[in-house]
Design a protein around this motif. Structure first.
Motif, PDB file in Angstrom:
ATOM      1  N   SER A 110      16.634 -15.181  63.342  1.00  0.00           N
ATOM      2  CA  SER A 110      16.420 -14.334  62.163  1.00  0.00           C
ATOM      3  C   SER A 110      15.492 -13.168  62.478  1.00  0.00           C
ATOM      4  N   VAL A 111      14.426 -13.436  63.233  1.00  0.00           N
ATOM      5  CA  VAL A 111      13.487 -12.364  63.604  1.00  0.00           C
ATOM      6  C   VAL A 111      14.200 -11.325  64.462  1.00  0.00           C
ATOM      7  N   ILE A 112      14.994 -11.779  65.436  1.00  0.00           N
ATOM      8  CA  ILE A 112      15.757 -10.844  66.286  1.00  0.00           C
ATOM      9  C   ILE A 112      16.708 -10.025  65.432  1.00  0.00           C
ATOM     10  N   THR A 113      17.384 -10.663  64.490  1.00  0.00           N
ATOM     11  CA  THR A 113      18.327  -9.973  63.600  1.00  0.00           C
ATOM     12  C   THR A 113      17.628  -8.887  62.798  1.00  0.00           C
ATOM     13  N   ILE A 114      16.477  -9.220  62.247  1.00  0.00           N
ATOM     14  CA  ILE A 114      15.744  -8.256  61.412  1.00  0.00           C
ATOM     15  C   ILE A 114      15.207  -7.112  62.272  1.00  0.00           C
ATOM     16  N   LEU A 115      14.658  -7.432  63.450  1.00  0.00           N
ATOM     17  CA  LEU A 115      14.093  -6.393  64.315  1.00  0.00           C
ATOM     18  C   LEU A 115      15.153  -5.442  64.868  1.00  0.00           C
ATOM     19  N   THR A 116      16.352  -5.967  65.145  1.00  0.00           N
ATOM     20  CA  THR A 116      17.419  -5.125  65.697  1.00  0.00           C
ATOM     21  C   THR A 116      18.247  -4.450  64.613  1.00  0.00           C
ATOM     22  N   GLY A 117      18.076  -4.875  63.362  1.00  0.00           N
ATOM     23  CA  GLY A 117      18.851  -4.285  62.269  1.00  0.00           C
ATOM     24  C   GLY A 117      20.321  -4.636  62.337  1.00  0.00           C
ATOM     25  N   SER A 118      20.631  -5.810  62.865  1.00  0.00           N
ATOM     26  CA  SER A 118      22.022  -6.236  63.019  1.00  0.00           C
ATOM     27  C   SER A 118      22.743  -6.260  61.679  1.00  0.00           C
ATOM     28  N   GLY A 119      23.985  -5.822  61.689  1.00  0.00           N
ATOM     29  CA  GLY A 119      24.810  -5.863  60.488  1.00  0.00           C
ATOM     30  C   GLY A 119      25.918  -6.886  60.606  1.00  0.00           C
ATOM     31  N   ASP A 120      25.831  -7.745  61.622  1.00  0.00           N
ATOM     32  CA  ASP A 120      26.857  -8.758  61.852  1.00  0.00           C
ATOM     33  C   ASP A 120      26.855  -9.787  60.715  1.00  0.00           C
ATOM     34  N   SER A 121      28.051 -10.208  60.316  1.00  0.00           N
ATOM     35  CA  SER A 121      28.168 -11.149  59.200  1.00  0.00           C
ATOM     36  C   SER A 121      27.405 -12.438  59.452  1.00  0.00           C
ATOM     37  N   SER A 122      27.519 -12.969  60.672  1.00  0.00           N
ATOM     38  CA  SER A 122      26.844 -14.236  60.961  1.00  0.00           C
ATOM     39  C   SER A 122      25.326 -14.066  60.896  1.00  0.00           C
ATOM     40  N   ASP A 123      24.824 -12.887  61.279  1.00  0.00           N
ATOM     41  CA  ASP A 123      23.379 -12.654  61.223  1.00  0.00           C
ATOM     42  C   ASP A 123      22.876 -12.595  59.779  1.00  0.00           C
ATOM     43  N   PHE A 124      23.669 -11.997  58.883  1.00  0.00           N
ATOM     44  CA  PHE A 124      23.317 -12.008  57.462  1.00  0.00           C
ATOM     45  C   PHE A 124      23.187 -13.451  56.973  1.00  0.00           C
ATOM     46  N   LEU A 125      24.159 -14.275  57.372  1.00  0.00           N
ATOM     47  CA  LEU A 125      24.161 -15.660  56.916  1.00  0.00           C
ATOM     48  C   LEU A 125      22.985 -16.441  57.505  1.00  0.00           C
ATOM     49  N   ILE A 126      22.657 -16.180  58.756  1.00  0.00           N
ATOM     50  CA  ILE A 126      21.525 -16.868  59.393  1.00  0.00           C
ATOM     51  C   ILE A 126      20.223 -16.525  58.670  1.00  0.00           C
TER      52      ILE A 126
END
Length: 193
Positions: A51-67
């Motif tokens: 989750s921290v990696i997702t937020i820091l990278t600004g990922s827009g991937d569907s699975s990252d939103f769900l995580i």
């Protein structure tokens, strides 16, 4: 999956009924909230790095939103469980029930819900949808419905106490352990005349 869910349900129901025979429902709820809080924090730690990696990278991937949604959801569940424990141990003190603590936890819950339904595309697994496709219209409609319900509830503030008083006895305290404890407490507190 069915066997895992089945065994967990069996053990939880067996444990719930077993403890309920001897313990008041208030104590049972403290125990359940403790389990929810600890398991919720465990889930948070399992999802925290991603989750921290997702937020820091600004990922827009569907699975990252769900995580991130899962992390926020269980963080809020743990917060609610902790709040419920304090509520019960404080005798449902209105100052605590109306504190800002619950507002913050509930805002996290709303954010978690948005993260669960906003992803731009459903995750595919084995050639089929494994997560329902998002609906921004559905999300907007849910928010609109909640605002209408807030307006109605705060305008009319219905008295729900008669409904609670008319609940069947088994749903309030199936084994009457709380009533027995209250009777014992009153007997000790009020010496015979």
């Amino acid at each position: 999956m069915n066997s895992t869910i089945g065994w967990v349900c069996f053990l939880l129901i067996f444990g719930y009924v077993g403890f309920n025979v001897f313990s008041p429902n208030n104590d049972i709820n403290i125990g359940l909230d403790t389990i929810i809080g600890v398991l919720g924090i465990y889930v948070v730690f399992k999802y925290l790095r991603r989750s921290v990696i997702t937020i820091l990278t600004g990922s827009g991937d569907s699975s990252d939103f769900l995580i991130v949604g899962v992390l926020l959801s269980w963080l809020s569940q743990s917060g609610r469980a902790a709040g419920s424990i304090v509520t019960r141990l404080s005798g449902f003190d209105p100052a605590w029930l109306n504190s800002e603590y619950f507002g913050i936890v509930k805002v996290v819950t709303i954010l978690a819900a948005v993260c669960h339904v906003v992803p731009a595309g459903a995750i595919k697994a084995n050639g089929r949808e494994s997560v329902p496709a998002p609906s921004r219209f559905g999300l907007a409609a849910a928010f609109l419905l909640s605002f209408v319900m807030i307006f109605a509830l705060l305008t009319y503030k219905p008295n729900l106490k008669p409904w609670i008083d008319s609940m069947p006895g088994w749903s309030k305290d199936m084994f009457q352990t709380g009533a027995n404890k209250d009777r014992q407490h009153h007997a000790i507190a009020e010496p015979p005349h």
